[in-house]
Write a protein that holds these residues in place. Sequence first.
Motif, PDB file in Angstrom:
ATOM      1  N   LEU A  22       1.123  -0.757   0.205  1.00  0.00           N
ATOM      2  CA  LEU A  22      -0.083   0.106  -0.197  1.00  0.00           C
ATOM      3  C   LEU A  22       0.622   1.037   0.283  1.00  0.00           C
ATOM      4  O   LEU A  22       2.244   1.039   0.583  1.00  0.00           O
ATOM      5  CB  LEU A  22      -0.784  -0.149   1.239  1.00  0.00           C
ATOM      6  N   THR A  23       0.123   1.988  -0.506  1.00  0.00           N
ATOM      7  CA  THR A  23       0.874   3.716  -0.997  1.00  0.00           C
ATOM      8  C   THR A  23       0.456   4.542   0.492  1.00  0.00           C
ATOM      9  O   THR A  23      -0.444   4.069   1.298  1.00  0.00           O
ATOM     10  CB  THR A  23       0.792   4.356  -2.122  1.00  0.00           C
ATOM     11  N   PRO A  24       0.564   5.378   1.158  1.00  0.00           N
ATOM     12  CA  PRO A  24       0.108   6.442   2.014  1.00  0.00           C
ATOM     13  C   PRO A  24      -1.045   6.913   1.135  1.00  0.00           C
ATOM     14  O   PRO A  24      -1.080   7.546   1.850  1.00  0.00           O
ATOM     15  CB  PRO A  24       1.838   7.779   1.917  1.00  0.00           C
ATOM     16  N   ASP A  25      -1.193   6.643   0.041  1.00  0.00           N
ATOM     17  CA  ASP A  25      -2.484   7.606  -0.631  1.00  0.00           C
ATOM     18  C   ASP A  25      -3.600   6.480  -0.530  1.00  0.00           C
ATOM     19  O   ASP A  25      -4.320   7.236   0.367  1.00  0.00           O
ATOM     20  CB  ASP A  25      -2.233   7.772  -1.739  1.00  0.00           C
ATOM     21  N   GLN A  40       2.835  11.863   9.375  1.00  0.00           N
ATOM     22  CA  GLN A  40       3.055  12.346  10.490  1.00  0.00           C
ATOM     23  C   GLN A  40       2.616  11.597  11.377  1.00  0.00           C
ATOM     24  O   GLN A  40       3.959  11.561  12.213  1.00  0.00           O
ATOM     25  CB  GLN A  40       1.883  13.481  11.045  1.00  0.00           C
ATOM     26  N   TRP A  41       2.291  10.385  10.660  1.00  0.00           N
ATOM     27  CA  TRP A  41       2.196   9.360  11.821  1.00  0.00           C
ATOM     28  C   TRP A  41       4.013   8.047  12.049  1.00  0.00           C
ATOM     29  O   TRP A  41       4.501   7.340  12.960  1.00  0.00           O
ATOM     30  CB  TRP A  41       1.546   7.977  11.381  1.00  0.00           C
ATOM     31  N   LYS A  43       6.571  10.323  11.077  1.00  0.00           N
ATOM     32  CA  LYS A  43       7.115  10.574  11.925  1.00  0.00           C
ATOM     33  C   LYS A  43       7.323  10.607  13.301  1.00  0.00           C
ATOM     34  O   LYS A  43       8.291  10.193  13.660  1.00  0.00           O
ATOM     35  CB  LYS A  43       7.517  12.386  11.459  1.00  0.00           C
ATOM     36  N   LYS A  44       6.430  10.331  13.784  1.00  0.00           N
ATOM     37  CA  LYS A  44       6.056  10.491  15.031  1.00  0.00           C
ATOM     38  C   LYS A  44       6.050   8.640  15.486  1.00  0.00           C
ATOM     39  O   LYS A  44       5.897   8.250  17.118  1.00  0.00           O
ATOM     40  CB  LYS A  44       5.186  10.215  15.425  1.00  0.00           C
ATOM     41  N   ARG A  45       5.754   7.237  14.517  1.00  0.00           N
ATOM     42  CA  ARG A  45       6.165   6.305  14.982  1.00  0.00           C
ATOM     43  C   ARG A  45       4.795   5.712  15.811  1.00  0.00           C
ATOM     44  O   ARG A  45       4.746   5.255  16.681  1.00  0.00           O
ATOM     45  CB  ARG A  45       7.333   5.629  15.502  1.00  0.00           C
ATOM     46  N   THR A  46       3.462   6.569  15.254  1.00  0.00           N
ATOM     47  CA  THR A  46       2.008   6.088  15.675  1.00  0.00           C
ATOM     48  C   THR A  46       1.363   4.970  14.720  1.00  0.00           C
ATOM     49  O   THR A  46       0.620   4.803  15.808  1.00  0.00           O
ATOM     50  CB  THR A  46       1.884   7.030  16.658  1.00  0.00           C
TER      51      THR A  46
END
Length: 79
Positions: A22-25, A40-41, A43-46
């Motif tokens: 799957l892509t980010p989109d 952002q998820w 980057k924050k590893r969430t």
Amino acid sequence: MATPREADPRTTLRSGLPDRYLTPDDIAEIFEVPVETVYQWRKKRTGPPGFRIGKHLRYDPADVRTYVTERKNADRDAA
């Protein structure tokens, strides 16, 4: 002759794992959030774990399913 349409990732994920990464989109569409939120998820590893193929970010559908299951269980345990 009809041309094949690309399946809605949300429908595919519910009925079975897609046969592609799957892509980010795709992730943004599945979770109905802006694509910026997906980055952002990461980057924050969430959010669901992703990985890079060269310069491209991809998500394994099995990892996304595990992430959703863990979130559902965490919400259930907190209630």
